[in-house]
Scaffold this active site. Sequence first.
Site, mmCIF file in Angstrom:
data_model
loop_
_atom_site.group_PDB
_atom_site.id
_atom_site.type_symbol
_atom_site.label_atom_id
_atom_site.label_comp_id
_atom_site.label_asym_id
_atom_site.label_seq_id
_atom_site.Cartn_x
_atom_site.Cartn_y
_atom_site.Cartn_z
ATOM 1 N N LEU A 118 -14.555 5.968 -5.433
ATOM 2 C CA LEU A 118 -13.193 5.516 -5.176
ATOM 3 C C LEU A 118 -12.806 4.303 -6.020
ATOM 4 O O LEU A 118 -13.557 3.339 -6.118
ATOM 5 C CB LEU A 118 -13.071 5.148 -3.695
ATOM 6 C CG LEU A 118 -11.691 4.710 -3.213
ATOM 7 C CD1 LEU A 118 -10.730 5.879 -3.268
ATOM 8 C CD2 LEU A 118 -11.781 4.158 -1.797
ATOM 9 N N GLU A 138 -6.817 2.120 -3.543
ATOM 10 C CA GLU A 138 -5.361 2.045 -3.628
ATOM 11 C C GLU A 138 -4.887 0.598 -3.745
ATOM 12 O O GLU A 138 -3.783 0.322 -4.195
ATOM 13 C CB GLU A 138 -4.765 2.695 -2.379
ATOM 14 C CG GLU A 138 -3.298 3.021 -2.483
ATOM 15 C CD GLU A 138 -2.887 4.035 -1.417
ATOM 16 O OE1 GLU A 138 -1.909 3.761 -0.720
ATOM 17 O OE2 GLU A 138 -3.566 5.070 -1.296
ATOM 18 N N PHE A 196 0.851 -1.188 0.000
ATOM 19 C CA PHE A 196 0.000 0.000 0.000
ATOM 20 C C PHE A 196 0.888 1.241 0.000
ATOM 21 O O PHE A 196 2.037 1.196 0.453
ATOM 22 C CB PHE A 196 -0.930 -0.002 1.222
ATOM 23 C CG PHE A 196 -2.382 -0.017 0.861
ATOM 24 C CD1 PHE A 196 -2.967 -1.150 0.325
ATOM 25 C CD2 PHE A 196 -3.182 1.103 1.041
ATOM 26 C CE1 PHE A 196 -4.310 -1.180 -0.012
ATOM 27 C CE2 PHE A 196 -4.514 1.096 0.721
ATOM 28 C CZ PHE A 196 -5.089 -0.055 0.185
ATOM 29 N N GLN A 254 -7.728 15.184 2.711
ATOM 30 C CA GLN A 254 -7.047 14.274 1.792
ATOM 31 C C GLN A 254 -7.819 14.096 0.487
ATOM 32 O O GLN A 254 -9.004 13.779 0.488
ATOM 33 C CB GLN A 254 -6.853 12.899 2.428
ATOM 34 C CG GLN A 254 -6.088 11.940 1.525
ATOM 35 C CD GLN A 254 -5.587 10.726 2.269
ATOM 36 O OE1 GLN A 254 -6.334 9.779 2.473
ATOM 37 N NE2 GLN A 254 -4.320 10.754 2.677
ATOM 38 N N ARG A 266 -2.770 11.059 5.649
ATOM 39 C CA ARG A 266 -2.981 9.681 6.098
ATOM 40 C C ARG A 266 -2.440 8.690 5.075
ATOM 41 O O ARG A 266 -2.661 8.848 3.878
ATOM 42 C CB ARG A 266 -4.477 9.417 6.305
ATOM 43 C CG ARG A 266 -4.762 7.971 6.690
ATOM 44 C CD ARG A 266 -6.216 7.751 7.011
ATOM 45 N NE ARG A 266 -7.095 7.801 5.851
ATOM 46 C CZ ARG A 266 -7.253 6.813 4.964
ATOM 47 N NH1 ARG A 266 -6.538 5.712 5.051
ATOM 48 N NH2 ARG A 266 -8.113 6.947 3.967
ATOM 49 N N HIS A 317 -11.492 12.585 -0.133
ATOM 50 C CA HIS A 317 -11.609 11.231 0.399
ATOM 51 C C HIS A 317 -11.657 11.159 1.925
ATOM 52 O O HIS A 317 -12.414 10.370 2.484
ATOM 53 C CB HIS A 317 -10.417 10.418 -0.111
ATOM 54 C CG HIS A 317 -10.414 8.984 0.325
ATOM 55 N ND1 HIS A 317 -11.448 8.119 0.028
ATOM 56 C CD2 HIS A 317 -9.504 8.246 1.027
ATOM 57 C CE1 HIS A 317 -11.185 6.914 0.510
ATOM 58 N NE2 HIS A 317 -10.021 6.972 1.148
ATOM 59 N N HIS A 360 -7.938 11.624 -2.553
ATOM 60 C CA HIS A 360 -7.485 10.305 -3.002
ATOM 61 C C HIS A 360 -7.114 10.440 -4.475
ATOM 62 O O HIS A 360 -7.856 11.025 -5.254
ATOM 63 C CB HIS A 360 -8.595 9.261 -2.831
ATOM 64 C CG HIS A 360 -8.109 7.853 -2.927
ATOM 65 N ND1 HIS A 360 -7.714 7.298 -4.123
ATOM 66 C CD2 HIS A 360 -7.930 6.886 -1.994
ATOM 67 C CE1 HIS A 360 -7.319 6.052 -3.913
ATOM 68 N NE2 HIS A 360 -7.439 5.780 -2.622
ATOM 69 N N ARG A 373 -0.523 9.531 -0.633
ATOM 70 C CA ARG A 373 -1.638 10.059 -1.419
ATOM 71 C C ARG A 373 -1.504 11.534 -1.767
ATOM 72 O O ARG A 373 -1.915 11.959 -2.847
ATOM 73 C CB ARG A 373 -2.956 9.814 -0.670
ATOM 74 C CG ARG A 373 -3.325 8.347 -0.657
ATOM 75 C CD ARG A 373 -4.527 8.065 0.199
ATOM 76 N NE ARG A 373 -4.887 6.646 0.099
ATOM 77 C CZ ARG A 373 -5.825 6.079 0.828
ATOM 78 N NH1 ARG A 373 -6.494 6.795 1.724
ATOM 79 N NH2 ARG A 373 -6.099 4.796 0.691
#
Length: 575
Positions: A243, A246, A118, A231, A389, A348, A233, A277
């Site tokens: 979405l 990821e 990730f 954030q 994050r 996001h 995304h 991100r």
Amino acid sequence: MIEHDVVIVGGGLAGCRAALEIARTDPSLKVALVAKTHPIRSHSVAAQGGMAASLKNVDTQDSWQAHAFDTVKGSDYLADQDAVAILTQEAPDVVIDLEHLGVLFSRLPDGRIAQRAFGGHSHNRTCYAADKTGHAILHELVSNLRRYGVQIYQEWYVTRLIMEDNEAKGLVMFHLLDSKIAVIRAKAIMFATGGYGRVYNTTSNDYASTGDGLAMTALAGLPLEDMEFVQFHPTGLYPVGVLISEAVRGEGAYLINAQGDRFMVNYAPSRMELAPRDITSRAIAYEIRASRGANLDGSAGGPFVYLDLRHLGREKIMSRVPFCWEEAHRLVGVDAVTQPMPVRPTIHYCMGGIPVNTDGQVRRNGSELVEGFFAAGETACVSVHGANRLGSNSLLECVVYGRRTGAKLAEYVQNRKLPVIDEQNYIRATEEEIESLLAQPGKYRINQIREQLQDTMTDFCGVFRTAELMREGLERMEEIEARSHQIYLDDKGKCWNTELVEAMELKSLMVVGKTILGSAFKRQESRGAHFREDFPSRNDHQFLKHSMAYYSPLEIKIEYMPVVVNMFEPQERKY
């Protein structure tokens, strides 16, 4: 008056995990969970990619210390490192506990829990259930709440936090079914109301993510922490904004521009598509700015780039990320086995929120706590994410700090008495507010004002920010707020009046939007998701500190609170 020992607002992962922990710790306690949707429809079910934990099933070199360092570095050194240590140390245990509760994680051939790569993580540590991880976890938590007898008030909208004498005493809530108003008192209140993606016009968040808990907290005179850190995304499906997890890049997908170039080599050569991100979102925005984005006819100069899965092959796509394939196919007619997906950044997650200590108790300021008030999950700021994050740390935070806050609540209420509340006073005030909304002869529909608000936030407080832009954004917000008092409602009925709920949510969006803009305007540096083109560098000397924003209709007042730095000294952030 309704009475419980503990009332939790929010039916997602953090709220459900806290309720379960209280019920497990002391089954004699009366626990209630209030949610404006059915709990299974909470936004947590949309979480796809997984949750990080140093189980070492795939990478034996991993450790909680490595997970902590990745998290702090990813946060651009704004995360509180004591909170990060708790998050990463407890991660393996909470994953095993979820497995024992019945969560069906994906498996390695030998039967152990599978772990994938990730963004921003230096080891393969993300545990997952295909690309439906939140769905898998929340179903089991809600099932367990039924088993333990937790009272669930579903489809009740909380309109007010009752705060008196620095103590949270109860809630006013509104039943969507029949417009009944009720006051509920408790020895302790916990907010787990999620985020505020609907403040912006393109978001991966569901329609219920309107920041209600944040707004109620701010309107009660309490601060909100680090609200400037919003954030984006990197991979929202164009043009719908939903979405594309990821996890798709974790399985090896490429980001390419209109020329077919893997452009991340120019922005994060060591991590490529698995950079954090904020970096990846800015890279996509830069490509689009430079006319290397694509149009739907395949020509250059368009508003999106491509996420390319074709080299993964049908079998891997359908076994590892089937939901993402389905979303692209259903919503934009793209077969990801043979065609690249159109993507661009979408709002996001909120790194900021209600300030809490590591036991989930809400802060009144940098040094004092609020009696009887707790929070956890995305609506809280503990702060484990700082300015940015890392993917797969949000489900982890919900479960680690949901469990931890629940344990603290079970202990906290043992010797407390139920507070005294003037029930009729709060019911009368709420009835008058609702009658006023229904009766006012305004000239705007709710959606007109809401869209103006969302467009203003997107245009003036987006991926790239400047003082000039945000100053204009704040001025426009004042104008929009004035117009928001002139809305009218067509539906005057008492049965399932969704228009009335939307009017209340609009107030929440307005409070949260102004707080984000006011906090962002005051932070004169670039850090994580907050990127100032007029202050492009990070400034640890002046701004290695948390912002604490106090809302009022006239201005957003900002104070600051120190960051806990006890493991890793801040350094330049490179990938």
